[in-house]
Design a protein around this motif. Structure first.
Motif, PDB file in Angstrom:
ATOM      1  N   ILE A 259       1.540   2.406   4.856  1.00  0.00           N
ATOM      2  CA  ILE A 259       2.129   2.503   3.520  1.00  0.00           C
ATOM      3  C   ILE A 259       2.899   1.215   3.243  1.00  0.00           C
ATOM      4  CG2 ILE A 259       3.605   3.887   2.009  1.00  0.00           C
ATOM      5  CD1 ILE A 259       3.293   6.120   4.246  1.00  0.00           C
ATOM      6  N   ILE A 260       2.480   0.515   2.208  1.00  0.00           N
ATOM      7  CA  ILE A 260       3.105  -0.779   1.889  1.00  0.00           C
ATOM      8  C   ILE A 260       3.898  -0.646   0.596  1.00  0.00           C
ATOM      9  CG2 ILE A 260       2.631  -3.185   1.281  1.00  0.00           C
ATOM     10  CD1 ILE A 260       0.198  -3.075   3.043  1.00  0.00           C
ATOM     11  N   THR A 261       5.161  -1.021   0.658  1.00  0.00           N
ATOM     12  CA  THR A 261       5.980  -1.035  -0.558  1.00  0.00           C
ATOM     13  C   THR A 261       6.280  -2.494  -0.889  1.00  0.00           C
ATOM     14  OG1 THR A 261       6.965   1.047   0.108  1.00  0.00           O
ATOM     15  CG2 THR A 261       8.092  -0.147  -1.645  1.00  0.00           C
ATOM     16  N   LEU A 262       5.961  -2.888  -2.104  1.00  0.00           N
ATOM     17  CA  LEU A 262       6.159  -4.283  -2.509  1.00  0.00           C
ATOM     18  C   LEU A 262       7.590  -4.510  -2.993  1.00  0.00           C
ATOM     19  CD1 LEU A 262       2.788  -4.821  -4.417  1.00  0.00           C
ATOM     20  CD2 LEU A 262       3.364  -5.442  -2.070  1.00  0.00           C
ATOM     21  N   THR A 263       8.006  -5.767  -2.959  1.00  0.00           N
ATOM     22  CA  THR A 263       9.372  -6.073  -3.398  1.00  0.00           C
ATOM     23  C   THR A 263       9.581  -5.660  -4.861  1.00  0.00           C
ATOM     24  OG1 THR A 263       8.555  -8.298  -3.744  1.00  0.00           O
ATOM     25  CG2 THR A 263       9.938  -7.980  -1.826  1.00  0.00           C
ATOM     26  N   LYS A 264       8.466  -5.641  -5.627  1.00  0.00           N
ATOM     27  CA  LYS A 264       8.611  -5.239  -7.048  1.00  0.00           C
ATOM     28  C   LYS A 264       8.617  -3.722  -7.202  1.00  0.00           C
ATOM     29  CE  LYS A 264       7.139  -9.422  -9.205  1.00  0.00           C
ATOM     30  NZ  LYS A 264       6.009 -10.226  -9.606  1.00  0.00           N
ATOM     31  N   GLY A 265       8.494  -2.982  -6.081  1.00  0.00           N
ATOM     32  CA  GLY A 265       8.660  -1.520  -6.154  1.00  0.00           C
ATOM     33  C   GLY A 265       7.386  -0.709  -5.970  1.00  0.00           C
ATOM     34  N   ALA A 266       6.202  -1.293  -6.288  1.00  0.00           N
ATOM     35  CA  ALA A 266       4.968  -0.498  -6.184  1.00  0.00           C
ATOM     36  C   ALA A 266       4.655  -0.170  -4.727  1.00  0.00           C
ATOM     37  CB  ALA A 266       3.811  -1.276  -6.799  1.00  0.00           C
ATOM     38  N   THR A 267       4.034   0.997  -4.520  1.00  0.00           N
ATOM     39  CA  THR A 267       3.658   1.405  -3.163  1.00  0.00           C
ATOM     40  C   THR A 267       2.169   1.672  -3.128  1.00  0.00           C
ATOM     41  OG1 THR A 267       5.791   2.412  -2.688  1.00  0.00           O
ATOM     42  CG2 THR A 267       3.943   3.277  -1.463  1.00  0.00           C
ATOM     43  N   PHE A 268       1.480   1.201  -2.067  1.00  0.00           N
ATOM     44  CA  PHE A 268       0.071   1.576  -1.929  1.00  0.00           C
ATOM     45  C   PHE A 268      -0.259   1.866  -0.472  1.00  0.00           C
ATOM     46  CE2 PHE A 268       0.159  -2.987  -1.731  1.00  0.00           C
ATOM     47  CZ  PHE A 268      -0.831  -3.363  -0.835  1.00  0.00           C
ATOM     48  N   HIS A 269      -1.366   2.601  -0.279  1.00  0.00           N
ATOM     49  CA  HIS A 269      -1.747   3.075   1.052  1.00  0.00           C
ATOM     50  C   HIS A 269      -3.009   2.350   1.519  1.00  0.00           C
ATOM     51  CE1 HIS A 269       0.809   6.820   1.129  1.00  0.00           C
ATOM     52  NE2 HIS A 269       0.999   6.355  -0.096  1.00  0.00           N
ATOM     53  N   VAL A 270      -3.021   1.946   2.785  1.00  0.00           N
ATOM     54  CA  VAL A 270      -4.200   1.281   3.346  1.00  0.00           C
ATOM     55  C   VAL A 270      -4.688   2.108   4.541  1.00  0.00           C
ATOM     56  CG1 VAL A 270      -5.077  -0.871   4.347  1.00  0.00           C
ATOM     57  CG2 VAL A 270      -3.134  -0.935   2.768  1.00  0.00           C
ATOM     58  N   PRO A 271      -5.961   2.552   4.514  1.00  0.00           N
ATOM     59  CA  PRO A 271      -6.464   3.303   5.669  1.00  0.00           C
ATOM     60  C   PRO A 271      -6.343   2.465   6.937  1.00  0.00           C
ATOM     61  CG  PRO A 271      -8.021   3.372   3.836  1.00  0.00           C
ATOM     62  CD  PRO A 271      -6.957   2.380   3.456  1.00  0.00           C
ATOM     63  N   LEU A 272      -5.948   3.114   8.033  1.00  0.00           N
ATOM     64  CA  LEU A 272      -5.728   2.363   9.282  1.00  0.00           C
ATOM     65  C   LEU A 272      -6.996   1.634   9.727  1.00  0.00           C
ATOM     66  CD1 LEU A 272      -3.470   4.974  11.098  1.00  0.00           C
ATOM     67  CD2 LEU A 272      -2.790   2.713  10.288  1.00  0.00           C
ATOM     68  N   GLY A 273      -8.160   2.251   9.474  1.00  0.00           N
ATOM     69  CA  GLY A 273      -9.439   1.632   9.871  1.00  0.00           C
ATOM     70  C   GLY A 273      -9.623   0.257   9.240  1.00  0.00           C
ATOM     71  N   GLU A 274      -8.967   0.007   8.102  1.00  0.00           N
ATOM     72  CA  GLU A 274      -9.160  -1.277   7.404  1.00  0.00           C
ATOM     73  C   GLU A 274      -8.298  -2.394   7.971  1.00  0.00           C
ATOM     74  OE1 GLU A 274      -8.998  -1.199   3.189  1.00  0.00           O
ATOM     75  OE2 GLU A 274     -10.414   0.480   3.060  1.00  0.00           O
ATOM     76  N   ILE A 275      -7.331  -2.060   8.799  1.00  0.00           N
ATOM     77  CA  ILE A 275      -6.465  -3.129   9.305  1.00  0.00           C
ATOM     78  C   ILE A 275      -6.510  -3.256  10.829  1.00  0.00           C
ATOM     79  CG2 ILE A 275      -4.813  -3.391   7.402  1.00  0.00           C
ATOM     80  CD1 ILE A 275      -3.073  -1.392   9.089  1.00  0.00           C
ATOM     81  N   HIS A 276      -7.502  -2.611  11.435  1.00  0.00           N
ATOM     82  CA  HIS A 276      -7.618  -2.707  12.889  1.00  0.00           C
ATOM     83  C   HIS A 276      -7.711  -4.149  13.361  1.00  0.00           C
ATOM     84  CE1 HIS A 276      -7.392   1.382  13.666  1.00  0.00           C
ATOM     85  NE2 HIS A 276      -8.653   1.731  13.579  1.00  0.00           N
ATOM     86  N   GLU A 277      -8.276  -5.002  12.501  1.00  0.00           N
ATOM     87  CA  GLU A 277      -8.473  -6.388  12.955  1.00  0.00           C
ATOM     88  C   GLU A 277      -7.156  -7.143  13.170  1.00  0.00           C
ATOM     89  OE1 GLU A 277     -10.359  -8.894   9.808  1.00  0.00           O
ATOM     90  OE2 GLU A 277     -10.379  -7.013   8.711  1.00  0.00           O
ATOM     91  N   VAL A 278      -6.049  -6.642  12.599  1.00  0.00           N
ATOM     92  CA  VAL A 278      -4.776  -7.321  12.867  1.00  0.00           C
ATOM     93  C   VAL A 278      -3.920  -6.538  13.868  1.00  0.00           C
ATOM     94  CG1 VAL A 278      -4.683  -8.640  10.722  1.00  0.00           C
ATOM     95  CG2 VAL A 278      -3.647  -6.372  10.796  1.00  0.00           C
ATOM     96  N   ALA A 279      -4.502  -5.481  14.436  1.00  0.00           N
ATOM     97  CA  ALA A 279      -3.763  -4.727  15.458  1.00  0.00           C
ATOM     98  C   ALA A 279      -3.855  -5.470  16.788  1.00  0.00           C
ATOM     99  CB  ALA A 279      -4.357  -3.331  15.604  1.00  0.00           C
TER     100      ALA A 279
END
Ligand SMILES: Cc1cc2nc3c(=O)[nH]c(=O)nc-3n(C[C@H](O)[C@H](O)[C@H](O)COP(=O)(O)OP(=O)(O)OC[C@H]3O[C@@H](n4cnc5c(N)ncnc54)[C@H](O)[C@@H]3O)c2cc1C
Ligand code: SF4
Ligand code: SF4
Length: 380
Positions: A259-279
């Motif tokens: 779950i990413i919250t931006l400094t401007k306030g918006a929040t969005f969700h990224v499936p874990l499978g999509e960021i495995h490459e930076v794990a």
């Protein structure tokens, strides 16, 4: 009798296979510490500093969270049972402290429990991870409630730049190095907050009676699916994939997804499978999601926003939680009635079990690939 394994075996079986989590436990607790047998290299991996000074005692091998020699002993000691280890109760709770509520990661239960322990002189301090800048944290010993609050949360509002931090953006904090420092500071009765790999190493040290692990009286274990490195190429990949600059991220949290919250306030969700490459590659060989040997395990998974899912595992853990609750440091999620509470808790547990099983299956697959000779692209 099982053959004694030494640092050379650790190098072959863990470091060389790319599954070293860089916790630093083996080097910090090397019994030839004063003889400078081992060191952490520039790549943050353990290596010989002077092989002739190695006592070949095998402690480094035994306490590594990626080796299994002490598993049966740990399981027996903690009454481990499948699928997520022993526990007495599961709850969804939050801090009653308004200041902590504003900055905490989920419900602020970790900070509430540590504050209760400090206020009642049950600990002299806690090993926590303090923010030092954007995506950078450092292991630290908190000795006051103000210092605990400083370490709470997972916001990234610091002002340090990447360059000042030696180019490292990571969600992982090597807490174990701080355990070693406790002796020199004459501290005792400490609490620790750590990932499953870190709590596992501490429990192994306690099993072996390695000093100063006996100073750790309470362990609060975080759920952990994986940790991330966001620097260098990983940073570019991540920014491209998410179409967001790291500088614009105010808060990161993991529950069902990232779950990413931006400094401007918006929040969005990224499936874990999509960021495995930076794990971190080591995390793919890690089998523990729910911190099976902690006194109390915590995460956001299964709870609504503003609450921490809390597994009370050991007798000590349950007593601390119950007292903190009774003294008003924590309040629990309100349910309509007992039946709703029972259903809600069953649902929370089902989520944790599902993540735990998924992580274990992933690790077994990775370990079997490695046993077949396939080594991770990066060493870790
Ligand atoms: C790297 C990481 C991965 C996680 N993965 C998951 C997950 O997959 N699923 C899930 O449900 N929950 C996960 N969690 C746990 C979750 O993010 C919350 O930390 C937990 O729910 C406690 O929230 P809280 O509001 O009660 O804690 P707070 O009161 O905000 O306190 C958080 C405590 O954690 C300490 N801390 C922060 N980062 C670290 C770190 N890197 N190492 C050691 N201690 C640290 C802080 O110093 C502080 O004491 C993860 C946490 C971390 C740090
Ligand atoms: S995981 Fe930790 S204990 Fe194991 S080899 Fe790596 S640094 Fe050492
Ligand atoms: S997944 Fe979490 S507990 Fe496992 S090695 Fe990675 S950081 Fe440690």
């Amino acid at each position: 009798m099982e053959e004694l394994r030494t640092f050379t075996d650790l190098t072959n079986e863990v470091v060389g296979k790319g599954i070293c989590g860089k916790c630093g436990g083996c080097v910090s607790f090397c019994s030839a510490g004063e003889l400078n047998a081992l060191k952490i290299g520039e790549d943050e991996l353990p290596q010989f500093l002077n092989e002739d000074n190695c006592l070949k005692c095998g402690i480094c091998y035994l306490i590594c969270p990626q080796t299994n020699t002490l598993n049966a002993e740990l399981q027996e000691k903690f009454g481990w049972k499948p699928p997520i280890g022993d526990f007495q109760r599961i709850t969804s709770a939050q801090t009653t402290n308004r200041k902590v509520k504003e900055i905490c990661t989920d419900g602020g239960v970790v900070t509430a429990l540590l504050t209760y322990l400090l206020d009642h002189n049950l600990i002299q301090g806690a090993l926590v991870s303090k923010k030092t800048g954007r995506f950078a944290r450092k292991a630290t010993i908190a000795r006051t409630s103000e210092e605990l609050i400083e370490a709470a949360g997972s916001t990234f509002s610091g002002s340090l730049h990447l360059e000042e931090l030696g180019g490292k953006y990571t969600t992982y904090t090597p807490i174990l190095s701080t355990v070693k420092a406790l002796e020199k500071k004459y501290l005792q009765d400490m609490a620790v907050v750590g990932t499953p790999c870190q709590v596992n190493a501490i429990r192994k040290m306690q099993c072996l009676g390695i000093l100063p692990a006996h100073l750790i009286k309470y362990s609060i274990g975080l759920f952990c699916i994986e940790n991330f490195y966001f620097d260098g190429v990983a940073r570019e990949r991540l920014e491209r994939k998410l179409a967001v600059r790291l500088e614009d991220i105010a808060k990161l949290n993991i529950k069902d997804d990232l779950i990413i919250t931006l400094t401007k306030g918006a929040t969005f969700h990224v499936p874990l499978g999509e960021i495995h490459e930076v794990a971190r590659p080591a995390c793919f060989a890690c089998q523990d999601f729910s911190n099976e040997y902690a006194d109390i395990s915590v995460g956001g998974l299964g709870s609504p926003d503003g609450y921490t899912t809390t597994l009370l595992r050991t007798k000590v853990g349950a007593e601390v939680y119950d007292e903190a609750f009774r003294k008003g440091y924590i309040r629990e999620r309100a349910w309509e009635d007992a039946e709703a509470s029972r259903r809600g808790e069953t649902k929370m547990l089902a989520k944790i079990i599902s993540f735990a099983k998924g992580k274990r299956t992933r690790a077994e697959k990775r370990l079997s690939e490695l046993a077949g000779g396939e080594i991770s692209e990066e060493r870790t």
